[in-house]
Enzyme design. Structure first.
Site, PDB file in Angstrom:
ATOM      1  CG  LEU A  75      58.564  -9.761 -86.236  1.00 28.00           C
ATOM      2  CD1 LEU A  75      59.447 -10.520 -85.259  1.00 28.00           C
ATOM      3  CD2 LEU A  75      57.520  -8.942 -85.487  1.00 28.00           C
ATOM      4  CB  CYS A  76      60.224  -6.952 -92.521  1.00 28.29           C
ATOM      5  SG  CYS A  76      61.320  -6.174 -93.711  1.00 28.29           S
ATOM      6  CG  HIS A  77      61.545  -1.782 -88.934  1.00 25.54           C
ATOM      7  ND1 HIS A  77      62.410  -2.745 -88.469  1.00 25.54           N
ATOM      8  CD2 HIS A  77      61.077  -1.127 -87.834  1.00 25.54           C
ATOM      9  CE1 HIS A  77      62.468  -2.678 -87.145  1.00 25.54           C
ATOM     10  NE2 HIS A  77      61.680  -1.709 -86.736  1.00 25.54           N
ATOM     11  CG  MET A 113      64.849  -8.673 -94.049  1.00 22.67           C
ATOM     12  SD  MET A 113      65.664 -10.289 -94.197  1.00 22.67           S
ATOM     13  CE  MET A 113      64.308 -11.328 -94.731  1.00 22.67           C
ATOM     14  CD  GLU A 114      63.329  -3.939 -96.991  1.00 22.04           C
ATOM     15  OE1 GLU A 114      62.465  -3.659 -96.155  1.00 22.04           O
ATOM     16  OE2 GLU A 114      64.488  -4.292 -96.676  1.00 22.04           O
ATOM     17  CG  ASP A 128      53.607 -18.557-112.763  1.00 22.20           C
ATOM     18  OD1 ASP A 128      52.961 -19.623-112.713  1.00 22.20           O
ATOM     19  OD2 ASP A 128      53.107 -17.479-113.137  1.00 22.20           O
TER      20      ASP A 128
END
Length: 336
Positions: A75-77, A113-114, A128
């Site tokens: 749902l992230c644009h 969010m980015e 990692d």
């Protein structure tokens, strides 16, 4: 995007509809830490891990993670990012690597969010590349440090920022109007007769007060040139610095607010009026029908804005970043 389940019943999720929002400059910074431990920490910092330089690779992964945010979160644009910058800062006292991801763009929605996706991708990459020499690693403290832009302005995480973070990122809030005398005038025949409640004036009053301005409740005047012109002259004489007028800017026969402003103007500020129309048109094309006007009366700036409650709110959002700087220019203080 709306998702519907069987029998046409709405699902419990949807992508936010941002079509009527105005694009603004947005910036966000996210932060998190890899707890590496005393054995792995020097290997990371000295770039001696067997898989290669973890710090460089983490920055590359963070760039990619920020750009992939909309693919990872349904749902992230998707946003056209204009800036993504990663920083990996060693913290010797905790044997940790502190990761920052800064994202910026001009868009209808924010880039939180980015920034978080970039920070997470960088931390996972550090994990990692470090796990062959130290499996007991930890990732934690991931949070949004701050965001800025949009109608909400600056938001800082309650945990705050240290001096180095503030100096590096310089979060910017709207310039304030602390104790600046301001006035709000609503122009409406019907509202002045008490036939309906003024709703646009209080919106502008609240917006000015949020910036720290000293402003009384909105005054309501009838439409026409002379009532407003007389009141504006009086306000300028009383030392008011900003007057926001709402209503009477359309094409109707009684819409005379811009004419009143021109009648008392010492100078026209055409650029601000055109900017207001242009930015308002990003909400609705009907903005081009507005005769919004901005003038200077002595040391007072006067703005003629549309009369609806929604237009007043949108107008305040458009003008708020400019008001303090405009007054500084009137006072001869120049550009910051």
């Amino acid at each position: 995007m709306n998702h519907r389940m069987g029998n046409d019943s709405p699902a419990a999720f949807h992508m936010a509809d941002i079509r009527n929002k105005r694009p603004t400059r947005r910036r966000a910074v996210a932060v998190g830490e890899l707890a590496a431990g005393p054995h792995a920490f020097p290997l990371i910092v000295e770039r001696r891990l067997p898989k290669g330089d973890a710090l460089v690779m983490a920055e590359i992964a963070g760039l990619q993670g920020a750009k992939m945010a909309s693919a990872l979160m349904p749902l992230c644009h998707p946003l056209p990012l204009e800036l993504v910058q990663l920083r990996c800062v060693p913290v010797p006292e905790r044997h940790a690597i502190r990761v920052y991801c800064e994202c910026a763009t001009e868009a209808r929605t924010g880039v939180e969010m980015e920034a978080l996706a970039g920070a997470n991708a960088a931390l996972l990459t550090l994990y990692d590349l470090t796990k062959p020499v130290e499996p007991a690693l930890g990732i934690g403290g991931i949070r949004l440090l701050f965001k800025e832009g949009g109608k909400s302005g600056l938001w800082l995480h309650p945990e705050g920022m240290d001096d180095d973070e503030r100096a590096h990122y310089r979060p910017r809030d709207l310039a304030r109007l602390d104790d600046v005398p301001c006035a709000v005038l609503t122009l409406s025949d019907r509202a002045s007769r008490g036939e309906y409640e003024d709703r646009s004036g209080p919106v502008l009053v609240d917006g000015l007060r949020r910036l720290g301005a000293r402003v009384a409740d909105a005054e309501v005047l009838p439409d026409g040139i002379e009532p407003l012109a007389t009141r504006l002259r009086a306000l300028a004489g009383e030392g008011v610095r900003i007057a926001l007028c709402t209503g009477g800017t359309g094409l109707g026969p009684n819409d005379a607010t811009p004419d009143a402003l021109r009648a008392v103007a010492d100078r026209s500020v055409a650029g601000l009026a055109e900017m207001f129309r242009s930015e308002s048109a990003k909400h609705t094309p009907l903005a081009w029908l507005s005769r919004a006007e901005v003038v200077q009366v002595g040391r007072m700036l006067v703005f003629a804005l549309p009369g609806s409650q929604r237009a007043a709110k949108q107008g305040m959002d458009i003008l708020a970043p400019l008001l303090a700087h405009a007054l500084a220019m009137v006072d001869g203080e120049g550009h910051p």
